[in-house]
Design a protein around this motif. Structure first.
Motif, PDB file in Angstrom:
ATOM      1  N   PHE A 256      50.486  16.769  42.471  1.00  0.00           N
ATOM      2  CA  PHE A 256      51.036  17.161  43.776  1.00  0.00           C
ATOM      3  C   PHE A 256      49.973  17.010  44.860  1.00  0.00           C
ATOM      4  CE2 PHE A 256      54.288  18.817  41.148  1.00  0.00           C
ATOM      5  CZ  PHE A 256      55.417  18.990  41.943  1.00  0.00           C
ATOM      6  N   ALA A 257      50.291  16.144  45.831  1.00  0.00           N
ATOM      7  CA  ALA A 257      49.355  15.895  46.924  1.00  0.00           C
ATOM      8  C   ALA A 257      49.266  17.076  47.878  1.00  0.00           C
ATOM      9  CB  ALA A 257      49.769  14.641  47.680  1.00  0.00           C
ATOM     10  N   ASP A 258      50.223  17.993  47.822  1.00  0.00           N
ATOM     11  CA  ASP A 258      50.202  19.156  48.713  1.00  0.00           C
ATOM     12  C   ASP A 258      49.840  20.446  47.979  1.00  0.00           C
ATOM     13  OD1 ASP A 258      52.509  19.251  47.244  1.00  0.00           O
ATOM     14  OD2 ASP A 258      53.845  19.699  48.926  1.00  0.00           O
ATOM     15  N   GLU A 259      49.274  20.312  46.793  1.00  0.00           N
ATOM     16  CA  GLU A 259      48.877  21.512  46.048  1.00  0.00           C
ATOM     17  C   GLU A 259      47.707  22.205  46.749  1.00  0.00           C
ATOM     18  OE1 GLU A 259      47.217  22.936  41.648  1.00  0.00           O
ATOM     19  OE2 GLU A 259      47.548  20.809  42.059  1.00  0.00           O
ATOM     20  N   ILE A 260      47.798  23.509  46.858  1.00  0.00           N
ATOM     21  CA  ILE A 260      46.718  24.302  47.433  1.00  0.00           C
ATOM     22  C   ILE A 260      45.956  24.973  46.292  1.00  0.00           C
ATOM     23  CG2 ILE A 260      46.144  26.252  48.930  1.00  0.00           C
ATOM     24  CD1 ILE A 260      48.675  25.667  50.526  1.00  0.00           C
ATOM     25  N   THR A 261      44.673  24.715  46.229  1.00  0.00           N
ATOM     26  CA  THR A 261      43.842  25.291  45.173  1.00  0.00           C
ATOM     27  C   THR A 261      42.717  26.108  45.798  1.00  0.00           C
ATOM     28  OG1 THR A 261      42.233  23.478  45.056  1.00  0.00           O
ATOM     29  CG2 THR A 261      44.295  23.186  43.841  1.00  0.00           C
TER      30      THR A 261
ATOM     31  N   SER B 223      39.570  19.686  36.711  1.00  0.00           N
ATOM     32  CA  SER B 223      41.011  19.931  36.722  1.00  0.00           C
ATOM     33  C   SER B 223      41.730  19.019  35.737  1.00  0.00           C
ATOM     34  CB  SER B 223      41.568  19.698  38.127  1.00  0.00           C
ATOM     35  OG  SER B 223      41.512  18.312  38.460  1.00  0.00           O
ATOM     36  N   GLU B 224      42.951  19.386  35.423  1.00  0.00           N
ATOM     37  CA  GLU B 224      43.758  18.569  34.508  1.00  0.00           C
ATOM     38  C   GLU B 224      44.046  17.207  35.123  1.00  0.00           C
ATOM     39  OE1 GLU B 224      44.816  19.329  31.264  1.00  0.00           O
ATOM     40  OE2 GLU B 224      43.191  20.744  31.686  1.00  0.00           O
ATOM     41  N   ALA B 225      44.247  17.185  36.446  1.00  0.00           N
ATOM     42  CA  ALA B 225      44.507  15.917  37.128  1.00  0.00           C
ATOM     43  C   ALA B 225      43.293  15.000  37.021  1.00  0.00           C
ATOM     44  CB  ALA B 225      44.850  16.176  38.588  1.00  0.00           C
ATOM     45  N   ASP B 226      42.114  15.535  37.282  1.00  0.00           N
ATOM     46  CA  ASP B 226      40.890  14.732  37.214  1.00  0.00           C
ATOM     47  C   ASP B 226      40.619  14.226  35.804  1.00  0.00           C
ATOM     48  OD1 ASP B 226      38.605  14.885  39.687  1.00  0.00           O
ATOM     49  OD2 ASP B 226      40.364  16.162  39.885  1.00  0.00           O
TER      50      ASP B 226
ATOM     51  N   TYR C  11      55.939  18.824  34.778  1.00  0.00           N
ATOM     52  CA  TYR C  11      54.990  17.836  34.250  1.00  0.00           C
ATOM     53  C   TYR C  11      53.712  17.803  35.079  1.00  0.00           C
ATOM     54  CZ  TYR C  11      59.376  16.355  32.139  1.00  0.00           C
ATOM     55  OH  TYR C  11      60.576  16.339  31.469  1.00  0.00           O
ATOM     56  N   GLN C  12      53.457  18.859  35.814  1.00  0.00           N
ATOM     57  CA  GLN C  12      52.354  18.860  36.768  1.00  0.00           C
ATOM     58  C   GLN C  12      50.990  18.923  36.097  1.00  0.00           C
ATOM     59  OE1 GLN C  12      52.503  22.059  39.593  1.00  0.00           O
ATOM     60  NE2 GLN C  12      50.709  21.352  40.737  1.00  0.00           N
ATOM     61  N   LEU C  13      50.087  18.073  36.595  1.00  0.00           N
ATOM     62  CA  LEU C  13      48.670  18.137  36.253  1.00  0.00           C
ATOM     63  C   LEU C  13      47.987  18.749  37.470  1.00  0.00           C
ATOM     64  CD1 LEU C  13      48.227  14.540  34.764  1.00  0.00           C
ATOM     65  CD2 LEU C  13      48.496  16.672  33.492  1.00  0.00           C
ATOM     66  N   SER C  14      47.509  19.938  37.333  1.00  0.00           N
ATOM     67  CA  SER C  14      46.982  20.674  38.475  1.00  0.00           C
ATOM     68  C   SER C  14      45.650  20.106  38.952  1.00  0.00           C
ATOM     69  CB  SER C  14      46.808  22.144  38.109  1.00  0.00           C
ATOM     70  OG  SER C  14      46.250  22.863  39.193  1.00  0.00           O
TER      71      SER C  14
END
Length: 265
Positions: free
Chosen positions: A149-154, A74-77, A64-67
């Protein structure tokens, strides 16, 4: 003498039985061997199923991740902006934009990390609730979850700032609104969330921010203040997966631990 004769007769009978039934022993051994052989596929399948189930739970939030990839695009934003806009102005158009994006007008919005013990504990509750949703909820609504994810690396991640810190810096108004919603909730009045945790959220204080954070976003007609209606920080309550699922269900329904009236729907 009579006693010795009796003892001798007893052991003779045992010896005679062993001699007469010795042919059974190889059959028993062969039967045991074949039993083990035929049971191996069942054992292997059981182990495989257990491993697959464990792997499914381990990847649960990723489904269910919003990247955060893409920064403001981004999808999260984009999803966060839609939620905030609909909270500021819950017009039919704005609510529909959220619904179209997430797939529902009511859903859990969570901040998690891969290496997070509390996130792991919570996901068993989410997984159980989702799998047994129809047993708990009969109003026709569907289980929905969106995760960041707070630890996602982009590609935007730098040595000084993670992608999530940059996201928090772009969305201070969203976190302020989330904090205000938490302060206005019955869950806060019932001591379900600490004031310090709400302040960290409100201020988008990334230095003190810890996962998991669970928000219930509700744009249904059942609530007066639409948008973020419940906030949970840390472990969800409950010893078993069922207990955790029930706690999340209470959150979903705004009942029990999340209601001053303490009424279950």
């Amino acid at each position: 003498m009579v006693v010795l004769t009796a003892i001798g007769a007893f052991f003779k009978k045992i010896w005679d039985w062993i001699r007469q039934t010795a042919w059974v022993q190889p059959l028993l051994i062969v039967g045991i061997i074949f039993g083990i052989i035929f049971s191996i596929p069942a054992i292997v399948n059981a182990i495989k199923n257990a491993q697959e189930e464990a792997a499914a739970v381990e990847k649960y939030y990723h489904n269910y991740q919003l990247s955060l990839e893409g920064a403001s695009e981004s999808e999260a934003d984009k999803t966060t902006k839609l939620i905030f806009d609909a909270m500021e102005n819950p017009s039919e158009e704005n609510v529909k934009a959220v619904t179209d994006k997430v797939g529902a007008n009511k859903f859990f919005f969570v901040y998690v990390e891969d290496n997070c013990e509390h996130c792991l504990n919570n996901k068993y509750g989410f997984d159980y609730l989702e799998k047994h949703w129809s047993d708990f909820v009969t109003d026709g609504s569907s289980f929905k979850l969106a995760s960041v994810f707070a630890d996602e690396i982009t590609s935007e991640t730098t040595a000084d700032k993670s992608a999530f810190i940059q996201y928090m810096e772009r969305k201070p108004e969203f976190f302020e609104a989330a904090g205000a919603a938490a302060y206005n909730s019955d869950f806060y009045e019932l001591k379900g969330i600490a004031e310090s945790d709400i302040d960290i959220l409100s201020e988008a204080n990334y230095e003190l921010f810890t996962c998991p954070v669970i928000m219930l976003v509700d744009f249904t007609d059942k609530v007066d203040e639409k948008g973020i209606t419940e906030v949970i920080v840390g472990d969800i309550q409950g010893e078993s997966d069922l207990d955790k699922a029930k706690f999340l269900l209470h959150c979903w329904n705004h009942t029990d631990e999340f209601s001053i009236n303490n009424k279950t729907e």
